[in-house]
Write a protein that holds these residues in place. Structure first.
Motif, PDB file in Angstrom:
ATOM      1  N   ASN A 267     101.074 -48.237 -45.998  1.00  0.00           N
ATOM      2  CA  ASN A 267     100.133 -47.572 -45.110  1.00  0.00           C
ATOM      3  C   ASN A 267     100.117 -46.055 -45.315  1.00  0.00           C
ATOM      4  N   ILE A 268     101.262 -45.483 -45.683  1.00  0.00           N
ATOM      5  CA  ILE A 268     101.274 -44.063 -46.039  1.00  0.00           C
ATOM      6  C   ILE A 268     100.447 -43.844 -47.302  1.00  0.00           C
ATOM      7  N   GLN A 269     100.570 -44.752 -48.276  1.00  0.00           N
ATOM      8  CA  GLN A 269      99.739 -44.661 -49.471  1.00  0.00           C
ATOM      9  C   GLN A 269      98.260 -44.791 -49.115  1.00  0.00           C
ATOM     10  N   LEU A 270      97.959 -45.607 -48.134  1.00  0.00           N
ATOM     11  CA  LEU A 270      96.588 -45.769 -47.675  1.00  0.00           C
ATOM     12  C   LEU A 270      96.048 -44.461 -47.101  1.00  0.00           C
ATOM     13  N   ALA A 271      96.855 -43.793 -46.276  1.00  0.00           N
ATOM     14  CA  ALA A 271      96.447 -42.496 -45.726  1.00  0.00           C
ATOM     15  C   ALA A 271      96.196 -41.492 -46.846  1.00  0.00           C
ATOM     16  N   VAL A 272      97.064 -41.495 -47.840  1.00  0.00           N
ATOM     17  CA  VAL A 272      96.899 -40.602 -48.987  1.00  0.00           C
ATOM     18  C   VAL A 272      95.595 -40.893 -49.714  1.00  0.00           C
ATOM     19  N   SER A 273      95.297 -42.169 -49.928  1.00  0.00           N
ATOM     20  CA  SER A 273      94.077 -42.530 -50.659  1.00  0.00           C
ATOM     21  C   SER A 273      92.832 -42.049 -49.916  1.00  0.00           C
ATOM     22  N   LEU A 274      92.867 -42.092 -48.584  1.00  0.00           N
ATOM     23  CA  LEU A 274      91.735 -41.606 -47.804  1.00  0.00           C
ATOM     24  C   LEU A 274      91.574 -40.094 -47.943  1.00  0.00           C
ATOM     25  N   VAL A 275      92.680 -39.376 -47.844  1.00  0.00           N
ATOM     26  CA  VAL A 275      92.628 -37.916 -47.953  1.00  0.00           C
ATOM     27  C   VAL A 275      92.156 -37.509 -49.348  1.00  0.00           C
TER      28      VAL A 275
ATOM     29  N   ILE B 205     101.620 -39.089 -38.965  1.00  0.00           N
ATOM     30  CA  ILE B 205     101.692 -38.950 -40.420  1.00  0.00           C
ATOM     31  C   ILE B 205     100.292 -38.663 -40.933  1.00  0.00           C
ATOM     32  N   THR B 206     100.168 -37.640 -41.757  1.00  0.00           N
ATOM     33  CA  THR B 206      98.890 -37.332 -42.374  1.00  0.00           C
ATOM     34  C   THR B 206      99.150 -36.800 -43.775  1.00  0.00           C
ATOM     35  N   ALA B 207      98.123 -36.301 -44.435  1.00  0.00           N
ATOM     36  CA  ALA B 207      98.265 -35.801 -45.794  1.00  0.00           C
ATOM     37  C   ALA B 207      97.231 -34.720 -46.044  1.00  0.00           C
ATOM     38  N   VAL B 208      97.470 -33.928 -47.069  1.00  0.00           N
ATOM     39  CA  VAL B 208      96.513 -32.910 -47.496  1.00  0.00           C
ATOM     40  C   VAL B 208      96.462 -32.926 -49.021  1.00  0.00           C
ATOM     41  N   HIS B 209      95.247 -32.843 -49.557  1.00  0.00           N
ATOM     42  CA  HIS B 209      95.047 -32.905 -51.010  1.00  0.00           C
ATOM     43  C   HIS B 209      94.216 -31.709 -51.457  1.00  0.00           C
TER      44      HIS B 209
ATOM     45  N   ALA C 244     100.128 -23.140 -37.020  1.00  0.00           N
ATOM     46  CA  ALA C 244     100.768 -23.406 -38.309  1.00  0.00           C
ATOM     47  C   ALA C 244      99.804 -24.105 -39.254  1.00  0.00           C
ATOM     48  N   SER C 245     100.102 -23.994 -40.544  1.00  0.00           N
ATOM     49  CA  SER C 245      99.273 -24.642 -41.563  1.00  0.00           C
ATOM     50  C   SER C 245     100.113 -24.980 -42.778  1.00  0.00           C
ATOM     51  N   VAL C 246      99.618 -25.978 -43.516  1.00  0.00           N
ATOM     52  CA  VAL C 246     100.214 -26.363 -44.794  1.00  0.00           C
ATOM     53  C   VAL C 246      99.083 -26.429 -45.804  1.00  0.00           C
ATOM     54  N   SER C 247      99.268 -25.800 -46.943  1.00  0.00           N
ATOM     55  CA  SER C 247      98.239 -25.838 -47.979  1.00  0.00           C
ATOM     56  C   SER C 247      98.865 -26.123 -49.330  1.00  0.00           C
ATOM     57  N   VAL C 248      98.049 -26.661 -50.230  1.00  0.00           N
ATOM     58  CA  VAL C 248      98.491 -26.958 -51.589  1.00  0.00           C
ATOM     59  C   VAL C 248      97.318 -26.708 -52.531  1.00  0.00           C
ATOM     60  N   ILE C 249      97.579 -26.034 -53.638  1.00  0.00           N
ATOM     61  CA  ILE C 249      96.519 -25.741 -54.601  1.00  0.00           C
ATOM     62  C   ILE C 249      96.211 -26.969 -55.448  1.00  0.00           C
ATOM     63  N   ASP C 250      97.257 -27.645 -55.920  1.00  0.00           N
ATOM     64  CA  ASP C 250      97.052 -28.805 -56.786  1.00  0.00           C
ATOM     65  C   ASP C 250      98.059 -29.895 -56.451  1.00  0.00           C
ATOM     66  N   GLY C 251      97.581 -30.996 -55.895  1.00  0.00           N
ATOM     67  CA  GLY C 251      98.461 -32.108 -55.577  1.00  0.00           C
ATOM     68  C   GLY C 251      98.225 -32.631 -54.169  1.00  0.00           C
ATOM     69  N   THR C 252      99.012 -33.630 -53.802  1.00  0.00           N
ATOM     70  CA  THR C 252      98.890 -34.257 -52.486  1.00  0.00           C
ATOM     71  C   THR C 252     100.228 -34.216 -51.767  1.00  0.00           C
ATOM     72  N   LEU C 253     100.199 -33.681 -50.551  1.00  0.00           N
ATOM     73  CA  LEU C 253     101.373 -33.622 -49.708  1.00  0.00           C
ATOM     74  C   LEU C 253     101.251 -34.601 -48.551  1.00  0.00           C
ATOM     75  N   VAL C 254     102.349 -35.280 -48.227  1.00  0.00           N
ATOM     76  CA  VAL C 254     102.431 -36.110 -47.029  1.00  0.00           C
ATOM     77  C   VAL C 254     103.157 -35.304 -45.958  1.00  0.00           C
ATOM     78  N   ILE C 255     102.588 -35.283 -44.755  1.00  0.00           N
ATOM     79  CA  ILE C 255     103.141 -34.482 -43.658  1.00  0.00           C
ATOM     80  C   ILE C 255     103.498 -35.414 -42.516  1.00  0.00           C
ATOM     81  N   ILE C 256     104.744 -35.329 -42.065  1.00  0.00           N
ATOM     82  CA  ILE C 256     105.247 -36.188 -40.991  1.00  0.00           C
ATOM     83  C   ILE C 256     105.790 -35.310 -39.893  1.00  0.00           C
ATOM     84  N   TYR C 257     105.273 -35.474 -38.671  1.00  0.00           N
ATOM     85  CA  TYR C 257     105.773 -34.646 -37.572  1.00  0.00           C
ATOM     86  C   TYR C 257     105.784 -35.423 -36.267  1.00  0.00           C
TER      87      TYR C 257
END
Length: 201
Positions: free
Chosen positions: A104-112, A127-131, A188-201
């Motif tokens: 399901n985490i992979q599923l969230a990543v695929s959506l993002v 749990i979310t992600a940023v790409h 607060a913020s999280v950013s990434v130039i190249d890649g996918t991050l999973v964020i859990i809080y």
């Protein structure tokens, strides 16, 4: 913005979602029991119904074969995508079998990665992600947050407004550099130039 809310068969002890008129609510297999408990009738019920144990006698049921390439949750998300939804709330996706939680985490990543928004809601965790972009985080006075690289390598990672901040660093999926950070009541913020991050809080 309208929401596609999907409820699976995992733990669902906290459910604070309130359906809006244009939202779509989907029960993925055993998630139907959770929705009944909370008094919500799903728009669609989908699954092979191995976890529910029976096929509901409803007109909005989609019966899937037991042998298939995707999980019931993935199939539910595909319906949401086909119907044009851009934002997904997923409940009942954690707990129980660890392999399904990871799926399901992979599923969230695929959506993002498709440019959609997705949050998995667990009892005490989101749990979310940023790409290739930035995500703004809720302002919380306290609490833990961890940021993991889902890609082999995430470059240009910047974390701001938390107890531990970084600027333009590289995360990898073999070293948990972003584990156990903390909210401090700031924006607060999280950013990434190249890649996918999973964020859990």
């Amino acid at each position: 913005m309208s929401i596609c809310c999907i409820v699976g068969a995992g733990d669902c002890n906290k459910f604070d979602y309130i359906k809006q008129p244009d939202d779509l609510v989907i029960a993925a297999d055993g998630g139907y029991n959770h929705l009944k408990k909370y008094g919500i009738e799903p728009d669609i019920i989908i699954g092979d119904f191995d976890s529910l144990g029976y096929v509901p006698d409803n007109t909005n049921v989609i019966k899937l074969p037991v042998v298939k390439d995707v999980t019931d949750m993935f199939a539910a998300v595909e319906i949401g995508l086909e119907k044009g939804f851009d934002e997904f709330y997923i409940y009942g996706a954690c707990g129980g079998r660890l392999d399904h939680t990871i799926s399901n985490i992979q599923l969230a990543v695929s959506l993002v990665q498709k440019g959609k928004k997705c949050v998995i809601y667990d009892s005490e965790t989101e749990i979310t992600a940023v790409h290739n972009g930035v995500i703004e985080l809720p302002v919380k006075p306290k609490g833990y947050i961890s940021v993991f690289s889902h890609s082999d390598k995430c470059t240009g990672v910047t974390i701001r407004g938390l107890k531990y901040n970084v600027e333009n660093v590289t995360f990898t999926n073999s070293f948990p550099l972003g584990v156990s950070n903390e909210f401090i009541g700031e924006k607060a913020s999280v950013s990434v130039i190249d890649g996918t991050l999973v964020i859990i809080y």
